[in-house]
Design an enzyme around this catalytic site. Structure first.
Site, PDB file in Angstrom:
ATOM      1  N   GLY A 252      -6.749   1.734 -12.430  1.00  0.00           N
ATOM      2  CA  GLY A 252      -7.910   1.155 -11.763  1.00  0.00           C
ATOM      3  C   GLY A 252      -8.511  -0.089 -12.364  1.00  0.00           C
ATOM      4  O   GLY A 252      -9.296  -0.772 -11.699  1.00  0.00           O
ATOM      5  N   GLY A 296      -1.754   0.059 -12.935  1.00  0.00           N
ATOM      6  CA  GLY A 296      -0.726  -0.671 -12.196  1.00  0.00           C
ATOM      7  C   GLY A 296      -1.080  -2.144 -12.154  1.00  0.00           C
ATOM      8  O   GLY A 296      -0.478  -2.982 -12.822  1.00  0.00           O
ATOM      9  N   ARG A 297      -2.148  -2.438 -11.398  1.00  0.00           N
ATOM     10  CA  ARG A 297      -2.550  -3.833 -11.192  1.00  0.00           C
ATOM     11  C   ARG A 297      -2.742  -4.584 -12.512  1.00  0.00           C
ATOM     12  O   ARG A 297      -2.251  -5.688 -12.693  1.00  0.00           O
ATOM     13  CB  ARG A 297      -3.859  -3.853 -10.397  1.00  0.00           C
ATOM     14  CG  ARG A 297      -4.318  -5.236 -10.005  1.00  0.00           C
ATOM     15  CD  ARG A 297      -5.747  -5.208  -9.450  1.00  0.00           C
ATOM     16  NE  ARG A 297      -6.025  -4.121  -8.585  1.00  0.00           N
ATOM     17  CZ  ARG A 297      -5.970  -4.157  -7.246  1.00  0.00           C
ATOM     18  NH1 ARG A 297      -5.660  -5.268  -6.633  1.00  0.00           N
ATOM     19  NH2 ARG A 297      -6.255  -3.086  -6.529  1.00  0.00           N
ATOM     20  N   ARG A 334      -2.876  -8.955   1.135  1.00  0.00           N
ATOM     21  CA  ARG A 334      -4.197  -8.603   0.616  1.00  0.00           C
ATOM     22  C   ARG A 334      -5.346  -9.430   1.214  1.00  0.00           C
ATOM     23  O   ARG A 334      -6.403  -8.873   1.509  1.00  0.00           O
ATOM     24  CB  ARG A 334      -4.206  -8.667  -0.918  1.00  0.00           C
ATOM     25  CG  ARG A 334      -3.170  -7.710  -1.543  1.00  0.00           C
ATOM     26  CD  ARG A 334      -3.327  -7.537  -3.048  1.00  0.00           C
ATOM     27  NE  ARG A 334      -4.515  -6.779  -3.373  1.00  0.00           N
ATOM     28  CZ  ARG A 334      -5.646  -7.289  -3.752  1.00  0.00           C
ATOM     29  NH1 ARG A 334      -5.770  -8.591  -3.915  1.00  0.00           N
ATOM     30  NH2 ARG A 334      -6.699  -6.528  -3.988  1.00  0.00           N
ATOM     31  N   CYS A 365       2.347 -15.367  12.878  1.00  0.00           N
ATOM     32  CA  CYS A 365       1.691 -15.569  14.172  1.00  0.00           C
ATOM     33  C   CYS A 365       0.475 -14.685  14.310  1.00  0.00           C
ATOM     34  O   CYS A 365       0.504 -13.683  15.028  1.00  0.00           O
ATOM     35  CB  CYS A 365       2.677 -15.316  15.293  1.00  0.00           C
ATOM     36  SG  CYS A 365       4.005 -16.491  15.209  1.00  0.00           S
ATOM     37  N   GLU A 366      -0.548 -15.023  13.598  1.00  0.00           N
ATOM     38  CA  GLU A 366      -1.773 -14.259  13.629  1.00  0.00           C
ATOM     39  C   GLU A 366      -2.887 -15.130  13.052  1.00  0.00           C
ATOM     40  O   GLU A 366      -2.722 -15.677  11.965  1.00  0.00           O
ATOM     41  CB  GLU A 366      -1.570 -12.997  12.770  1.00  0.00           C
ATOM     42  CG  GLU A 366      -2.457 -11.921  13.199  1.00  0.00           C
ATOM     43  CD  GLU A 366      -1.883 -10.515  13.003  1.00  0.00           C
ATOM     44  OE1 GLU A 366      -0.719 -10.231  13.348  1.00  0.00           O
ATOM     45  OE2 GLU A 366      -2.644  -9.714  12.520  1.00  0.00           O
TER      46      GLU A 366
END
Ligand code: LLP
Length: 442
Positions: A252, A296-297, A334, A365-366
């Site tokens: 975390g 992790g991060r 993200r 395409c968004e």
């Protein structure tokens, strides 16, 4: 003391004699030419520095096990680096189990997490000798017991609990609050333990596991989490005469995505956890348990950058100035998913004045495919190489083939050397699993 997760850029980032940004001794413009863009780049020196931070920070508690949360970035190259640093692995799928297994990881140092592990996944974990399975719910307890029985083995387990701690991070990445989909509620632990002791003969309980959320900047909640875990194992000992001797506090710790982010140091978190753990050992009169953490991060994010090539641009009268790159939401979900912010520089113009405010748009395409809104940088030009920082975690691991676009390659850089650790997908890779039913073939 400062730690690597507090750095916005990989530690080896500098401007070289060509006037370009280099990382790991490799010119980023040269990497873009050699491997193409988009390109994920991981700096091995930075990655190993974080591992050292974690080891040093926790060295005052004798029984610590570092498990890297593979979900942040999982491939065989990265797994090999982390295994060589003495890390174990937190895995959450058959894919992650298989990847670390094929990378030659000691499977006894692997912990399998997840709120809905399948029969096949649990069976694979048992067959490959995964060291711990963190059981998340009642259904899994009975399923795992049956699987272990069929292999004539005992499954070594932890119980994942929901500690009831609310952290202030994005709602989608909070996990420790009471009404969460993960783990046993504190009021359900005894029933789970009774089942293990009375009926589930092929399960051995070693301890408790919790994870409170991700990209956390608060510090004291780690102490509160430790206290809840210790209090519960002491209670289980008293009530059931069990001696669970492992606590796993999850991951975390946050990272610095932009200049305004101030994540705490690994050393601060370690001190808070160890001090509280030592206090609780006295307070609850237990033998010192083994402490597991699974970041992790904060392990992988800072060492990673993504390189893109600037293509088209659009100036909206009385609106934004957009520059489009050759990647976007499919290689970094993200920003569109969590509103995450990133910092970027132009690798071939690092020392130009940051005079313009531009918006970096993705190529998908968004309309929501915007990588960075309103960032100040020298005016980009077609062909410039954009370097987006802190993309090591949850970028490749959440990448998709949206718009049927190939996933980028990933290189590991160190001491002026660059090595491919994930090949760029080809057009043939994209159609590899497709089938045209015979009746539609001419
Ligand atoms: N352990 C457990 C049980 C977890 O669920 C997680 C992350 C970790 C460890 C590692 O947490 P970390 O140290 O990386 O914060 N996709 C989101 C992040 C989801 C995190 C899920 N669980 C994002 O891009 O921000």
């Amino acid at each position: 003391m400062n730690s690597t997760n507090q750095s916005l850029k990989p530690l080896t980032t500098k401007i070289n004699d060509n006037g370009n940004i280099e990382i790991g001794g490799c010119d980023l413009v040269g990497l873009a030419e050699k491997y193409g863009t988009p390109l994920y780049v991981i700096d091995e020196y930075t990655l190993r520095s974080v591992c050292r931070d974690y080891r040093d920070a926790f060295k005052n508690y004798p029984k610590v096990n570092m498990m890297y949360a593979s979900k942040a970035l999982c491939n065989m190259g990265i797994s090999s680096v982390l295994a060589s640093e003495g890390f174990g692995f937190d895995v959450v799928s058959a894919g992650e189990i298989y990847t670390v297994f094929k990378a030659g990881v000691d499977m006894a140092k692997v912990l399998f997490n997840g709120n809905n592990k399948s029969f096949d996944e649990l069976s694979l974990a048992m067959r490959l000798g995964v060291g711990r399975i963190s059981v998340d719910n009642f259904f899994e307890l009975s399923l795992l017991n049956e699987i272990a029985k069929s292999y004539n083995k005992t499954a070594d387990i932890l119980l994942r609990i929901t500690p009831g701690i609310e952290c202030h991070t994005h709602e989608y990445i909070q996990t420790g609050h009471l009404d969460s989909k993960f783990g046993f509620d504190l009021t359900q632990i005894d029933e789970a333990v009774e089942l293990i002791l009375n009926y589930y003969t092929n399960l051995k309980l070693h301890g408790l596991h919790a994870h409170i959320g991700s990209q956390i900047f608060e510090t004291s909640i780690y102490g509160d989490e430790i206290e809840i875990l210790v209090k519960e194992i002491a209670r289980l000992d008293e009530k059931f005469g069990l001696k669970p001797d492992e606590i796993n506090a999850g991951g975390g710790l946050g990272v610095k995505y932009t200049n305004s982010d101030c994540p705490p140091s690994v050393y601060t978190i370690a001190d808070i956890m160890i001090n509280r753990l030592n206090e609780c050992i006295e307070k609850y009169k237990i033998d010192p348990p083994s402490l597991f953490i699974e970041p992790g991060r904060s392990i992988i994010s800072t060492s990673g950058v993504t390189l893109y090539t600037i293509g088209s641009s659009k100036i909206v009268p009385k609106g934004k100035t957009y520059f489009a790159v050759d990647g976007g939401m499919a290689d970094n979900a993200r920003p569109s998913m969590y509103g995450a912010q990133y910092y970027a520089e132009i690798a071939n113009k690092p020392d130009y004045e940051h005079a313009d405010t531009v918006t970096i748009a993705g190529r998908f395409c968004e309309s929501g495919d915007i990588l960075i809104k309103d960032i100040k940088m020298p005016e980009p030009e077609e062909g410039d190489i954009l370097c987006v920082y802190n993309t090591g975690a949850y970028n490749y691991s959440m990448a998709s083939n949206y718009n049927r676009v190939q996933k980028p390659a990933m290189v590991l850089v160190n001491n002026s050397q660059s090595d491919i650790i994930i090949k760029r997908e080809t057009l043939n890779d994209l159609i590899f699993h497709d089938e045209i039913p015979g009746r539609l073939r001419k």
